[in-house]
Design a protein around this motif. Structure first.
Motif, PDB file in Angstrom:
ATOM      1  N   SER A  55       9.445  -3.126  42.750  1.00 32.37           N
ATOM      2  CA  SER A  55       9.536  -2.259  43.740  1.00 32.37           C
ATOM      3  C   SER A  55       8.770  -0.875  43.905  1.00 32.37           C
ATOM      4  O   SER A  55       8.385  -0.496  44.781  1.00 32.37           O
ATOM      5  CB  SER A  55      10.953  -2.237  44.321  1.00 32.37           C
ATOM      6  N   ASP A  56       8.753  -0.488  42.494  1.00 36.48           N
ATOM      7  CA  ASP A  56       8.300   1.008  42.407  1.00 36.48           C
ATOM      8  C   ASP A  56       6.840   1.074  42.741  1.00 36.48           C
ATOM      9  O   ASP A  56       6.376   2.048  43.195  1.00 36.48           O
ATOM     10  CB  ASP A  56       8.546   1.565  41.238  1.00 36.48           C
ATOM     11  N   LEU A  57       6.115  -0.218  42.317  1.00 36.69           N
ATOM     12  CA  LEU A  57       4.612  -0.180  42.419  1.00 36.69           C
ATOM     13  C   LEU A  57       4.398  -0.304  44.161  1.00 36.69           C
ATOM     14  O   LEU A  57       3.537   0.566  44.584  1.00 36.69           O
ATOM     15  CB  LEU A  57       4.111  -1.451  42.014  1.00 36.69           C
ATOM     16  N   ALA A  58       5.221  -0.976  44.750  1.00 32.48           N
ATOM     17  CA  ALA A  58       5.195  -1.135  46.282  1.00 32.48           C
ATOM     18  C   ALA A  58       5.296   0.346  46.868  1.00 32.48           C
ATOM     19  O   ALA A  58       4.698   0.678  48.040  1.00 32.48           O
ATOM     20  CB  ALA A  58       5.847  -2.237  46.889  1.00 32.48           C
ATOM     21  N   SER A  59       6.406   0.982  46.456  1.00 34.65           N
ATOM     22  CA  SER A  59       6.788   2.085  47.080  1.00 34.65           C
ATOM     23  C   SER A  59       5.889   3.049  46.960  1.00 34.65           C
ATOM     24  O   SER A  59       5.739   4.243  47.686  1.00 34.65           O
ATOM     25  CB  SER A  59       8.181   2.574  46.495  1.00 34.65           C
ATOM     26  N   ASP A  60       4.810   3.011  45.794  1.00 29.22           N
ATOM     27  CA  ASP A  60       3.791   4.168  45.617  1.00 29.22           C
ATOM     28  C   ASP A  60       2.469   3.520  46.450  1.00 29.22           C
ATOM     29  O   ASP A  60       1.380   4.268  46.198  1.00 29.22           O
ATOM     30  CB  ASP A  60       3.304   3.849  44.112  1.00 29.22           C
ATOM     31  N   GLY A  61       2.665   2.629  47.224  1.00 23.72           N
ATOM     32  CA  GLY A  61       1.462   2.190  48.118  1.00 23.72           C
ATOM     33  C   GLY A  61       0.657   1.204  47.540  1.00 23.72           C
ATOM     34  O   GLY A  61      -0.537   0.780  48.272  1.00 23.72           O
ATOM     35  N   TRP A  62       1.054   0.366  46.661  1.00 28.92           N
ATOM     36  CA  TRP A  62       0.191  -0.710  46.052  1.00 28.92           C
ATOM     37  C   TRP A  62       0.737  -1.868  46.959  1.00 28.92           C
ATOM     38  O   TRP A  62       1.977  -2.042  47.345  1.00 28.92           O
ATOM     39  CB  TRP A  62       0.508  -1.000  44.639  1.00 28.92           C
ATOM     40  N   ILE A  63      -0.223  -2.770  47.191  1.00 25.65           N
ATOM     41  CA  ILE A  63       0.230  -4.175  47.759  1.00 25.65           C
ATOM     42  C   ILE A  63       0.396  -4.912  46.452  1.00 25.65           C
ATOM     43  O   ILE A  63      -0.562  -5.325  45.975  1.00 25.65           O
ATOM     44  CB  ILE A  63      -0.820  -4.641  48.787  1.00 25.65           C
ATOM     45  N   VAL A  64       1.735  -5.573  46.426  1.00 26.82           N
ATOM     46  CA  VAL A  64       1.906  -6.321  45.200  1.00 26.82           C
ATOM     47  C   VAL A  64       1.818  -7.784  45.654  1.00 26.82           C
ATOM     48  O   VAL A  64       2.636  -8.289  46.859  1.00 26.82           O
ATOM     49  CB  VAL A  64       3.463  -5.908  44.729  1.00 26.82           C
ATOM     50  N   THR A  65       1.240  -8.600  44.774  1.00 24.79           N
ATOM     51  CA  THR A  65       1.235 -10.215  44.942  1.00 24.79           C
ATOM     52  C   THR A  65       1.780 -10.624  43.470  1.00 24.79           C
ATOM     53  O   THR A  65       1.642 -10.042  42.531  1.00 24.79           O
ATOM     54  CB  THR A  65      -0.149 -10.652  45.422  1.00 24.79           C
ATOM     55  N   PHE A  66       2.296 -11.681  43.563  1.00 25.30           N
ATOM     56  CA  PHE A  66       2.975 -12.363  42.311  1.00 25.30           C
ATOM     57  C   PHE A  66       2.087 -13.490  41.887  1.00 25.30           C
ATOM     58  O   PHE A  66       1.922 -14.540  42.803  1.00 25.30           O
ATOM     59  CB  PHE A  66       4.511 -12.819  42.508  1.00 25.30           C
ATOM     60  N   GLY A  67       1.417 -13.394  40.782  1.00 19.35           N
ATOM     61  CA  GLY A  67       0.448 -14.592  40.554  1.00 19.35           C
ATOM     62  C   GLY A  67       1.144 -15.415  39.191  1.00 19.35           C
ATOM     63  O   GLY A  67       1.668 -15.090  38.390  1.00 19.35           O
ATOM     64  N   VAL A  68       1.070 -16.980  39.660  1.00 22.83           N
ATOM     65  CA  VAL A  68       1.705 -17.836  38.659  1.00 22.83           C
ATOM     66  C   VAL A  68       0.738 -18.098  37.536  1.00 22.83           C
ATOM     67  O   VAL A  68      -0.430 -18.476  37.894  1.00 22.83           O
ATOM     68  CB  VAL A  68       2.163 -19.119  39.534  1.00 22.83           C
ATOM     69  N   GLN A  69       1.003 -18.009  36.400  1.00 21.58           N
ATOM     70  CA  GLN A  69       0.129 -18.499  34.918  1.00 21.58           C
ATOM     71  C   GLN A  69      -0.092 -20.054  35.439  1.00 21.58           C
ATOM     72  O   GLN A  69       0.568 -20.944  35.463  1.00 21.58           O
ATOM     73  CB  GLN A  69       0.982 -18.235  33.888  1.00 21.58           C
ATOM     74  N   PRO A  70      -1.408 -20.311  35.448  1.00 23.76           N
ATOM     75  CA  PRO A  70      -1.741 -21.747  35.533  1.00 23.76           C
ATOM     76  C   PRO A  70      -1.513 -22.426  34.313  1.00 23.76           C
ATOM     77  O   PRO A  70      -1.544 -22.088  33.269  1.00 23.76           O
ATOM     78  CB  PRO A  70      -3.320 -21.896  35.580  1.00 23.76           C
TER      79      PRO A  70
END
Length: 472
Positions: free
Chosen positions: A129-144
């Protein structure tokens, strides 16, 4: 103390054609009780509702499924109804344009993902959440776990912090050779389609990269109308470009942070994926649906789904997927099951009704099951929920006979109004104004026999309806 809050947004679109015949266009996979009697949408609600107030983006066809499942899960939600499906970028734009603070963090989650560890998921989101609040668009990547061609990939670059890297590029579903190269490089993660974005950041990104989508979404929500528990954007939305958020924003924005997904994740996009969720024995034999209706002798590496209408016996089967429903049966080699998507497209071109709906059709007041039919008659089993009623309507081409088998029915027939108990019946002549209601505390069940020259569902003229379906 932070001046932002997390607002989960569940994206409820998608037809799930690769899970046919269990998933149909009118009743897609996210609403089917696939796992321990719960639908993927219900599991998603349970997972995200503890993070904040839930917003669902849906459409007219699915609005009552969404509402009913939310009530079952005990979750209050706000539902925005898209006038038409236009992919994820416009849908996310509508959610961002809905009322709220600029600093709110919007957590966009598809309704049809299987993520069993709820607390782990919420901890992962809170950590990002702190990344997103700093203006980053956060996506969650799944380890293949394998060189899959079924998922999109995210290429990761330099580290932002210990648990996050900057995105280099989003890649569409690759061929097998490319997928193997992605896996061996160690730089690629599967694209989960889950995003955490500050509201103002998403709106600014759409304004910069897709100004038409931005303007139409804002205009549609400026003129939104409330319809009971639903919010309907204006018809201006129909002019918006169909585009995924990956193409619209993710491949063009600079501040994209990729956080590794923690725990188990599946988009349940195929029957192979369902195999992993089934009750598998030592022979690799998996059972789904009404498992007591399945029996196996010397069968290995086989997945079977049974309905409550028929018993399924397999003898000596190997490497098969067998999906039985009341009106359609699919038998496929396990390594060929991905071809069901093409088969469904061919069946739809051929006009097969089994592509669109199940034999049992869910309605806001209950459901009906088409038991039998011929050229001039049709038999349905109708269930009406306690306190619910059908629309006041008439038919121009058919008459109906009703037989109550459970509960009590309150019947309107032209100027008459009367009660019917169990084992009682009545007749609705062609052209008569009629309605049936359930005034009792238990579900009402009746058998309806239709007879006439035309029996289609479009032979209904509605005069009063609680669900916004009145004939214009």
């Amino acid at each position: 103390m932070s001046d932002w809050i997390i607002k989960p947004v569940i994206m409820c679109g998608g037809s799930g054609t690769r899970l046919w015949p269990l998933s149909r266009k009118a009743f897609p996979k996210q609403f089917i009780p696939l796992y321990q009697g719960k639908s993927l949408f219900e599991l998603t609600l349970e997972r995200v509702s503890k993070l904040g107030d839930v917003l669902a983006v849906s459409g007219d066809d699915y609005r009552f499924f969404v509402q009913e499942i939310a009530e079952k899960a005990g979750v209050e939600l706000t539902q925005i109804l898209e006038p038409c499906g236009r992919d994820t970028a416009p849908a996310m734009g509508l959610a961002a344009a809905f009322s709220g603070k600029a600093e709110d963090l919007l957590l966009f989650c598809p309704a049809d993902h299987f993520i069993p560890a709820d607390e782990t998921f919420r901890a992962m989101v809170n950590q990002a959440s702190d990344l997103a609040s700093d203006g980053w668009i956060v996506t969650f990547g799944v380890q293949p776990s394998a060189p899959s061609t079924a998922y999109g990939y995210i290429e990761t670059g330099t580290a932002i912090r210990e648990d996050a890297k900057q995105s280099v590029c989003f890649h569409e579903k690759p061929d097998i050779q490319t997928a193997m190269e992605f896996l061996s490089s160690g730089k690629f993660l599967w694209n989960s389609g889950i995003f955490l974005i500050k509201r103002v950041v998403l709106l600014d990104a759409l304004k910069e990269f897709e100004p038409d989508i931005f303007k139409i979404c804002l205009s549609s929500m400026d003129n939104v109308e409330q319809d009971g528990v639903f919010w309907r954007p204006s018809g201006a939305f129909e002019a918006v470009t169909k585009k995924s958020i990956d193409y619209a924003v993710m491949e063009r924005a600079k501040k994209i942070a990729v956080v590794p997904f923690i725990g188990t994740w599946s988009d349940v996009g195929s029957w192979d994926a369902m195999f992993a969720l089934s009750d598998v024995d030592d022979n690799g034999y998996g059972k789904l649906g009404v498992t007591e209706n399945i029996y196996a002798i010397d069968s290995k590496n086989t997945l079977v789904h049974a309905s409550d209408r028929r018993f399924v016996l397999t003898i000596g089967t190997r490497d098969l997927v067998i999906i039985d429903t009341p009106d359609a049966l699919m038998v496929s080699a396990l390594d060929q099951v991905e071809k069901v998507k093409k088969a469904v497209a061919d069946l739809e071109k051929g006009g097969r009704s089994e592509v669109l709906e199940h034999r049992r059709v869910v309605r806001p007041w209950g459901a009906y099951d088409s038991i039998d039919h011929s050229e001039r008659f049709q038999v349905k089993r109708i269930t009406v929920k306690s306190g619910a009623r059908l629309s006041l309507q008439k038919h121009n081409h058919r008459a109906e006979h009703w037989i109550v088998v459970k509960g009590t029915a309150l019947v309107t027939r032209d100027d008459e109004k009367f009660l019917l108990g169990e084992n009682q019946s009545t007749y609705i002549p062609l052209g008569a104004l009629h309605r049936i209601e359930n005034p009792g505390k238990i579900p009402l069940e009746l058998i309806e026999v239709q007879s006439g020259s035309y029996l289609g569902e479009d032979d209904i003229e509605r005069f009063d309806d609680e669900y916004g379906r009145k004939t214009q």
